[in-house]
Structure formats: structure tokens, C-alpha cells
Design an enzyme around this catalytic site. Structure first.
Site, PDB file in Angstrom:
ATOM      1  N   CYS A 156       0.833  -1.207   0.000  1.00 58.64           N
ATOM      2  CA  CYS A 156       0.000   0.000   0.000  1.00 58.64           C
ATOM      3  C   CYS A 156       0.873   1.265   0.000  1.00 58.64           C
ATOM      4  CB  CYS A 156      -0.909  -0.031   1.230  1.00 58.64           C
ATOM      5  SG  CYS A 156      -1.772   1.497   1.580  1.00 58.64           S
TER       6      CYS A 156
ATOM      7  N   CYS B  37       0.199   3.786   2.798  1.00 56.69           N
ATOM      8  CA  CYS B  37       0.666   3.246   4.082  1.00 56.69           C
ATOM      9  C   CYS B  37       2.135   3.595   4.307  1.00 56.69           C
ATOM     10  CB  CYS B  37       0.480   1.736   4.127  1.00 56.69           C
ATOM     11  SG  CYS B  37      -1.245   1.206   4.020  1.00 56.69           S
TER      12      CYS B  37
END
Length: 157
Positions: free
Chosen positions: A88, A91
Site C-alpha cells: 500500500c 501506508c
């Protein structure tokens, strides 16, 4: 001719239909362009992104479900739980923002990370659907935890 045919194939696979999310588009693009040996890495959620998240973890502790349960019992300091995945992009970005928060607030706050791919049962129990998801747990057990999904700058955290 092979390169032109491959480029046309990639162009067709990256067209966005109204029902597709940008995330599914990005993962399809990576798989369509990646050589066969790298496809297994993308499916296995390994590779460059994993290294970025690992390096960005710094002072933020990565925990398992069992460790998180123990941490939740000790509510002497506020707690931020970052639910993330190694693949991600946001993230990885929010990890550096959480590092800033931890550096600024020091021991007055605790920040931990939970990898949703490794702890999929916990993610399902907590209904983690968007990444990154931050859960803010205060010291008062009578108050519910606050939860947010998506990228936040350090100032907002």
C-alpha cells in the site's frame, strides 16, 4: 512489432471502467507490465514496497494480534494503531507521518503497526476495509476508540 503489441495490450488493461477503483487499476497495471518472475512477488505482496515499509517502521513497533491484546490492556498512555499493508503506497507515506508524531510527542503516546495481510483474522474482526486505517485509543476505557481511513498529515494526527 512485439513491443508495440505489448504496449497496446498494457494500454487496454489499464483502461478504467466506471466500477473500478484506482487501487485495482494500479495492481492490474503492475501485474500486466511486470515480467513473469515478478508477478509472483506482486501476488505475494513482497518486493520493493515491503522494503519501504520495513525501513519506514523506525521506532514504531509492528505487532501481532496477541501482542495488540496485551497492549490494549495497558491504557496508561494514548495509543495509535496503524493498520497497513506492505503493498500500500499511502501506508508507506503515513508511516513517515507517524514517525514525526512519535518524535514530537515521545513517550506520552504509543504508536504500533499491524500488517493486515499477516493478521487477516484481526482485520476481518475489526472490519478494516480501507488502508491505511488509524485507530486512536485513549486512556479512558469508557470512551470509544476513534477510527479514520486514508492518508493524514502529521499535524492532523
Amino acid at each position: 512489432k512485439r513491443m508495440h503489441a505489448r504496449a497496446a495490450t498494457v494500454a487496454r488493461t489499464t483502461a478504467v471502467a466506471p466500477h473500478q477503483s484506482p487501487t485495482s487499476l494500479a495492481s492490474r497495471r503492475r501485474i500486466a507490465v511486470a515480467p513473469p518472475s515478478a508477478r509472483a512477488q506482486v501476488r505475494g505482496r513482497a518486493g520493493r514496497s515491503a522494503a519501504l515499509v520495513t525501513r519506514a517502521a523506525g521506532t514504531i513497533q509492528k505487532v501481532t494480534k496477541d501482542e495488540l491484546e496485551g497492549i490494549m490492556k495497558d491504557r496508561s498512555t494514548p495509543l495509535i494503531i496503524d493498520f497497513f499493508a506492505t503493498w500500500c503506497g499511502p501506508c508507506v507515506l503515513i508511516a513517515s507521518e507517524l514517525e514525526k508524531v512519535k518524535a514530537e510527542l515521545g513517550d506520552s503516546i504509543r504508536v504500533v503497526k499491524v500488517d493486515t495481510d499477516e493478521e487477516d483474522e484481526l482485520s476481518t474482526q475489526l472490519n478494516i476495509q480501507g488502508l491505511p486505517t488509524l485507530v486512536f485509543v485513549g486512556t479512558d476505557t469508557a470512551k470509544p476508540a476513534l477510527r479514520t481511513e486514508g492518508m493524514l498529515p502529521a499535524e492532523m494526527v
